[in-house]
Design an enzyme around this catalytic site. Structure first.
Site, PDB file in Angstrom:
ATOM      1  N   GLY A   1       1.304  -2.607  -6.202  1.00 49.90           N
ATOM      2  CA  GLY A   1       1.104  -1.311  -5.569  1.00 49.90           C
ATOM      3  C   GLY A   1      -0.288  -0.777  -5.861  1.00 49.90           C
ATOM      4  O   GLY A   1      -1.268  -1.158  -5.223  1.00 49.90           O
ATOM      5  N   GLY A   2      -0.400   0.074  -6.884  1.00 52.92           N
ATOM      6  CA  GLY A   2      -1.643   0.785  -7.197  1.00 52.92           C
ATOM      7  C   GLY A   2      -2.896  -0.083  -7.236  1.00 52.92           C
ATOM      8  O   GLY A   2      -3.929   0.284  -6.664  1.00 52.92           O
TER       9      GLY A   2
ATOM     10  N   GLY B   1       4.594   1.756 -11.075  1.00 53.40           N
ATOM     11  CA  GLY B   1       3.726   2.926 -11.062  1.00 53.40           C
ATOM     12  C   GLY B   1       3.628   3.628 -12.408  1.00 53.40           C
ATOM     13  O   GLY B   1       3.130   4.755 -12.482  1.00 53.40           O
TER      14      GLY B   1
ATOM     15  N   GLU C   1      11.217  -6.415  -9.354  1.00 55.03           N
ATOM     16  CA  GLU C   1      10.415  -5.259  -9.752  1.00 55.03           C
ATOM     17  C   GLU C   1      11.272  -4.347 -10.633  1.00 55.03           C
ATOM     18  O   GLU C   1      12.059  -3.534 -10.119  1.00 55.03           O
ATOM     19  CB  GLU C   1       9.954  -4.468  -8.523  1.00 55.03           C
TER      20      GLU C   1
ATOM     21  N   GLU D   1      11.906   2.176  -4.164  1.00 52.58           N
ATOM     22  CA  GLU D   1      11.684   3.527  -3.625  1.00 52.58           C
ATOM     23  C   GLU D   1      12.578   3.780  -2.413  1.00 52.58           C
ATOM     24  O   GLU D   1      13.028   4.906  -2.191  1.00 52.58           O
ATOM     25  CB  GLU D   1      10.182   3.711  -3.294  1.00 52.58           C
TER      26      GLU D   1
ATOM     27  N   TRP E   1       0.816  -1.222   0.000  1.00 50.66           N
ATOM     28  CA  TRP E   1       0.000   0.000   0.000  1.00 50.66           C
ATOM     29  C   TRP E   1       0.849   1.271   0.000  1.00 50.66           C
ATOM     30  O   TRP E   1       0.314   2.376  -0.083  1.00 50.66           O
ATOM     31  CB  TRP E   1      -0.946   0.007   1.211  1.00 50.66           C
ATOM     32  N   LYS E   2       2.146   1.127   0.142  1.00 50.36           N
ATOM     33  CA  LYS E   2       3.050   2.286   0.181  1.00 50.36           C
ATOM     34  C   LYS E   2       2.523   3.311   1.206  1.00 50.36           C
ATOM     35  O   LYS E   2       1.989   2.896   2.229  1.00 50.36           O
ATOM     36  CB  LYS E   2       3.222   2.865  -1.234  1.00 50.36           C
TER      37      LYS E   2
ATOM     38  N   HIS F   1      12.984  -2.176  -1.341  1.00 55.54           N
ATOM     39  CA  HIS F   1      12.100  -1.690  -2.404  1.00 55.54           C
ATOM     40  C   HIS F   1      12.831  -0.581  -3.182  1.00 55.54           C
ATOM     41  O   HIS F   1      13.585   0.201  -2.593  1.00 55.54           O
ATOM     42  CB  HIS F   1      10.791  -1.161  -1.813  1.00 55.54           C
TER      43      HIS F   1
HETATM   44  P1  13P Z   1       2.631  -0.576  -8.970  1.00 58.20           P
HETATM   45  O1  13P Z   1       1.856  -1.889  -8.914  1.00 58.20           O
HETATM   46  O2  13P Z   1       1.808   0.590  -8.549  1.00 58.20           O
HETATM   47  O3  13P Z   1       3.335  -0.431 -10.266  1.00 58.20           O
HETATM   48  O4  13P Z   1       3.772  -0.703  -7.838  1.00 58.20           O
HETATM   49  C1  13P Z   1       4.589  -1.815  -7.826  1.00 58.20           C
HETATM   50  C2  13P Z   1       5.365  -1.821  -6.568  1.00 58.20           C
HETATM   51  O5  13P Z   1       6.240  -1.009  -6.369  1.00 58.20           O
HETATM   52  C3  13P Z   1       5.010  -2.823  -5.557  1.00 58.20           C
HETATM   53  O6  13P Z   1       5.969  -2.895  -4.553  1.00 58.20           O
END
Ligand code: 13P
Length: 259
Positions: free
Chosen positions: A238-239, A178, A172, A102, A11-12, A100
């Site tokens: 994520g999204g 994203g 990833e 990020e 969910w970030k 991750h």
């Molecule tokens: P998205 O599914 O939003 O591209 O994000 C992937 C992610 O970073 C999951 O850790």
């Protein structure tokens, strides 16, 4: 091959604790029983709400588990702003995402730091979801294998061969996170197969057992084909994990791909 698929929802930095609570109750009520576990990865502030609602849901840790998006490698001490693996275990977490992209890109985490975190998480009894992946420049520059080799080598350096099978890997590609640009099933399969070959150099047995998740713009309409690839053992999303119906649809696609 008898690796089960895993659906992990990152969910970030999204959802207040009340929203997380509502999500879990609604998701758990509609979740079909299957061999595909869902792991919810809320922000730390919603972990208590997720822990208590997961318990209330009665789904049990096999169907519905949860974890955190990061932790430090020390168990306690003067580390302002950090949480330890032991603190996560204390809340009932079974998983923790580490490395991750990020965290690497925005917060400057190095392969070495991530390696220490992976080891500390394992020692505390958590399952690390250890993330790796190349940038677009690295891929276009022909450096995919070099980058993955370095990330896997340093990130798992402190893990013994005997413990290797306890780690979940998430591939990833940074360019797919994203962006809506998903890796093709063939691109993802090739990278996963390469990562598994790296793991096999450490332990062939562990390499055969380890779940390697794909992450980066996974959506209900591309999930099945990705999850049907031989070396893809789940998704880190994520999204598309932020809405109940979307995560349920992803779960359904994972179940369909496991048959
Ligand atoms: P998205 O599914 O939003 O591209 O994000 C992937 C992610 O970073 C999951 O850790």
């Amino acid at each position: 091959m008898n690796r089960k698929l895993l659906l992990a929802a990152n969910w970030k930095m999204n959802k207040l604790s009340g929203e997380a609570r509502e999500f879990v109750l609604s998701y758990a009520a509609k979740l079909a029983e299957s061999s595909v576990a869902t792991v919810l990865l809320p922000p730390n502030t919603a972990l208590v709400a997720v822990a208590s609602t997961c318990k209330e849901s009665g789904k049990g840790p096999v169907g519905l588990a949860f974890g955190a998006q990061n932790c430090y490698f020390q168990s306690s001490g003067a580390f302002t702003g950090e949480v330890s693996p032991q603190m996560l275990v204390d809340l009932g977490c079974r998983y923790v995402v580490l490395g991750h992209s990020e965290r690497r890109a925005i917060f400057g985490e190095s392969d070495e730091l991530i390696g220490k975190k992976v080891k500390a998480a394992l020692d505390a009894g958590l399952t690390p979801i250890f993330c790796i992946g190349e940038t677009l420049d690295e891929r276009n520059g022909g450096k995919l294998e070099e980058v993955l080799t370095r990330q896997v080598r340093v990130g798992l350096e402190l893990v013994s061969d005997a413990d290797l099978h306890k780690v979940v890997i998430a591939y990833e590609p940074v360019w797919a996170i994203g962006t809506g640009v998903v890796a093709t099933p063939a691109q993802a399969q090739d990278a996963h197969k390469f990562v598994r070959s790296l793991l096999a150099k450490r332990s062939a047995q562990a390499a055969g057992q380890m779940q390697i998740l794909y992450g980066g713009s996974v959506k209900p309409d591309n999930c099945f084909e990705l999850m049907s690839q031989d070396d893809i053992d789940g998704a880190l999303v994520g999204g598309a994990s932020l809405e109940v119906e979307s995560l349920l649809a992803l779960h359904k696609e994972c179940v369909r791909a496991s048959k």
